[in-house]
Write a protein that holds these residues in place. Structure first.
Motif, PDB file in Angstrom:
ATOM      1  N   VAL A  32       0.481  -1.168   0.166  1.00 43.76           N
ATOM      2  CA  VAL A  32      -0.001   0.000  -0.154  1.00 43.76           C
ATOM      3  C   VAL A  32       0.686   1.506   0.076  1.00 43.76           C
ATOM      4  CG1 VAL A  32      -1.619   1.472   1.208  1.00 43.76           C
ATOM      5  CG2 VAL A  32      -1.951  -0.927   1.545  1.00 43.76           C
ATOM      6  N   GLY A  33       0.764   1.469  -0.919  1.00 35.85           N
ATOM      7  CA  GLY A  33       1.107   3.690  -0.790  1.00 35.85           C
ATOM      8  C   GLY A  33       2.433   3.689  -1.740  1.00 35.85           C
ATOM      9  N   SER A  34       2.758   1.822  -2.322  1.00 34.27           N
ATOM     10  CA  SER A  34       3.442   2.073  -3.388  1.00 34.27           C
ATOM     11  C   SER A  34       2.727   2.393  -5.197  1.00 34.27           C
ATOM     12  CB  SER A  34       4.133   0.795  -3.348  1.00 34.27           C
ATOM     13  OG  SER A  34       3.577   0.330  -3.806  1.00 34.27           O
ATOM     14  N   PRO A  35       4.496   3.118  -5.666  1.00 35.69           N
ATOM     15  CA  PRO A  35       4.054   3.301  -7.203  1.00 35.69           C
ATOM     16  C   PRO A  35       2.725   2.311  -7.995  1.00 35.69           C
ATOM     17  CG  PRO A  35       6.135   3.957  -7.131  1.00 35.69           C
ATOM     18  CD  PRO A  35       5.960   3.137  -5.645  1.00 35.69           C
ATOM     19  N   LEU A  36       3.421   2.794  -9.241  1.00 37.25           N
ATOM     20  CA  LEU A  36       2.874   1.453 -10.006  1.00 37.25           C
ATOM     21  C   LEU A  36       2.319   1.697 -11.908  1.00 37.25           C
ATOM     22  CD1 LEU A  36       0.673  -1.586 -10.708  1.00 37.25           C
ATOM     23  CD2 LEU A  36      -1.054   0.504 -10.851  1.00 37.25           C
ATOM     24  N   SER A  37       3.126   0.799 -12.302  1.00 36.84           N
ATOM     25  CA  SER A  37       3.054   1.039 -13.748  1.00 36.84           C
ATOM     26  C   SER A  37       3.187  -0.265 -14.582  1.00 36.84           C
ATOM     27  CB  SER A  37       4.638   1.810 -14.407  1.00 36.84           C
ATOM     28  OG  SER A  37       4.431   2.300 -15.749  1.00 36.84           O
ATOM     29  N   THR A  73      -2.055  -7.449  -6.408  1.00 30.67           N
ATOM     30  CA  THR A  73      -2.288  -7.712  -5.006  1.00 30.67           C
ATOM     31  C   THR A  73      -1.738  -6.790  -4.438  1.00 30.67           C
ATOM     32  OG1 THR A  73      -2.466 -10.192  -6.125  1.00 30.67           O
ATOM     33  CG2 THR A  73      -2.488  -9.365  -3.125  1.00 30.67           C
ATOM     34  N   VAL A  74      -2.078  -5.477  -3.690  1.00 34.28           N
ATOM     35  CA  VAL A  74      -1.683  -4.604  -3.331  1.00 34.28           C
ATOM     36  C   VAL A  74      -1.694  -5.831  -1.197  1.00 34.28           C
ATOM     37  CG1 VAL A  74      -1.606  -2.470  -2.096  1.00 34.28           C
ATOM     38  CG2 VAL A  74      -2.228  -3.049  -4.704  1.00 34.28           C
ATOM     39  N   THR A  75      -0.577  -5.522  -0.767  1.00 41.40           N
ATOM     40  CA  THR A  75      -0.552  -5.731   0.305  1.00 41.40           C
ATOM     41  C   THR A  75      -0.520  -4.768   1.243  1.00 41.40           C
ATOM     42  OG1 THR A  75       1.751  -5.960   0.159  1.00 41.40           O
ATOM     43  CG2 THR A  75       0.355  -8.348  -0.516  1.00 41.40           C
ATOM     44  N   LEU A 122      -3.941   1.360  -3.588  1.00 40.96           N
ATOM     45  CA  LEU A 122      -4.595   0.908  -2.090  1.00 40.96           C
ATOM     46  C   LEU A 122      -4.846   0.162  -2.608  1.00 40.96           C
ATOM     47  CD1 LEU A 122      -7.268   4.407  -3.061  1.00 40.96           C
ATOM     48  CD2 LEU A 122      -4.984   4.244  -1.176  1.00 40.96           C
ATOM     49  N   LEU A 123      -5.256  -1.043  -1.081  1.00 39.01           N
ATOM     50  CA  LEU A 123      -5.778  -2.248  -0.557  1.00 39.01           C
ATOM     51  C   LEU A 123      -6.557  -2.336  -2.284  1.00 39.01           C
ATOM     52  CD1 LEU A 123      -5.688  -2.672   3.282  1.00 39.01           C
ATOM     53  CD2 LEU A 123      -4.040  -3.724   1.155  1.00 39.01           C
ATOM     54  N   SER A 124      -7.365  -1.393  -1.888  1.00 43.72           N
ATOM     55  CA  SER A 124      -9.045  -2.276  -3.449  1.00 43.72           C
ATOM     56  C   SER A 124      -8.154  -1.693  -4.570  1.00 43.72           C
ATOM     57  CB  SER A 124      -9.985  -0.325  -2.911  1.00 43.72           C
ATOM     58  OG  SER A 124      -9.989   0.765  -3.011  1.00 43.72           O
ATOM     59  N   ASP A 125      -6.469  -1.984  -5.323  1.00 45.21           N
ATOM     60  CA  ASP A 125      -6.671  -1.458  -6.625  1.00 45.21           C
ATOM     61  C   ASP A 125      -6.243  -3.097  -6.185  1.00 45.21           C
ATOM     62  OD1 ASP A 125      -4.631   1.346  -5.841  1.00 45.21           O
ATOM     63  OD2 ASP A 125      -6.929   1.593  -6.789  1.00 45.21           O
ATOM     64  N   SER A 126      -6.413  -4.315  -6.109  1.00 49.90           N
ATOM     65  CA  SER A 126      -5.707  -4.823  -6.024  1.00 49.90           C
ATOM     66  C   SER A 126      -6.765  -5.443  -7.261  1.00 49.90           C
ATOM     67  CB  SER A 126      -6.113  -6.283  -4.783  1.00 49.90           C
ATOM     68  OG  SER A 126      -5.158  -6.302  -4.137  1.00 49.90           O
TER      69      SER A 126
END
Lengths: 112, 115
Positions: free
Chosen positions: A15-20, A110-112, A82-86
């Protein structure tokens, strides 16, 4: 022939990390490109679509953004997950006939 | 806005038998396309069959055929001679003509083919 690629195939992020997430299409030019998300046990929800370089339309307000820096490249990003981005993220293009959609292999996030 | 409804969350069929998956949709549009997609355990979405709304003839692709009832807004998928490889989630989808080809999906039907 046309091929659509997505990577990575699997991703585990805190959680809180970036995504690409990246999607590329081979064998065609000027495709319409789409990002969908599939939550566990549910149908697909359209997130973004693009009809050309730099042109992005958002379907659902959320924590994510999309960009199209090149004709056949579509990127899904987030500054803080966010967790909900999983979920399972699928990229698609509209096919040579223009009214079908063909999907990439997807990315399991999976967002942990 | 368009909606797509699949009222059968799960179905089961024996190998070599025939099964029909149901789908209804709601739209005020006259020009549109309907699709069935298959999602096997690999989760790759595979286009099975499409139907153009302006065509009265039902689409057929090998063992897969549809029953398109435009007035009733119904679009069912029939799988004949079911095979173990047909085991998958099946999604019905709607697309308005000329709108950047955006798909609206139903919630899916999980089909299990048994011996």
């Amino acid at each position: 022939s046309q091929t659509i690629h997505q990577w990575p195939a699997t991703l585990v992020q805190p959680v809180g990390s970036p995504l690409s997430l990246e999607c590329t299409v081979e064998g065609t030019s000027n495709p319409n490109l789409y990002w969908y998300r599939q939550a566990a046990g549910r149908g697909l929800q359209l997130l973004f679509y693009s009809v050309g370089i730099g042109q992005i339309s958002s379907e659902v307000p959320q924590n994510l953004s999309a960009s199209r820096p090149q004709d056949r490249q579509f990127i899904l990003s987030s500054k803080k997950l966010l967790l909900s981005d999983s979920g399972f993220y699928l990229c698609a293009w509209n096919g040579l006939a223009g009214f079908e959609q063909y999907f990439g292999p997807g990315t399991r996030l999976t967002v942990t | 806005a368009q909606t797509v409804t699949q009222s059968q969350p799960e179905m089961s069929v024996q190998e070599a038998e025939t099964v029909t998956l149901s789908c209804t949709y709601d739209t005020s549009e006259n020009n549109y396309y309907l699709f069935w997609y298959k999602q096997p355990p690999s989760r790759q979405m595979i286009l099975v069959i499409r139907q153009e709304a302006y065509k009265q003839q039902n689409a057929t692709e090998n063992r897969f055929s549809v029953n398109f009832q435009k007035a009733a807004k119904s679009f069912s998928l029939k799988i004949s001679d079911s095979q173990l490889g047909d085991t998958a989630m099946y999604f019905c989808a709607f697309m308005r003509a000329g709108t950047a080809s955006k798909l609206t999906f139903g919630t899916g039907t999980r089909l299990q083919v048994t011996l």
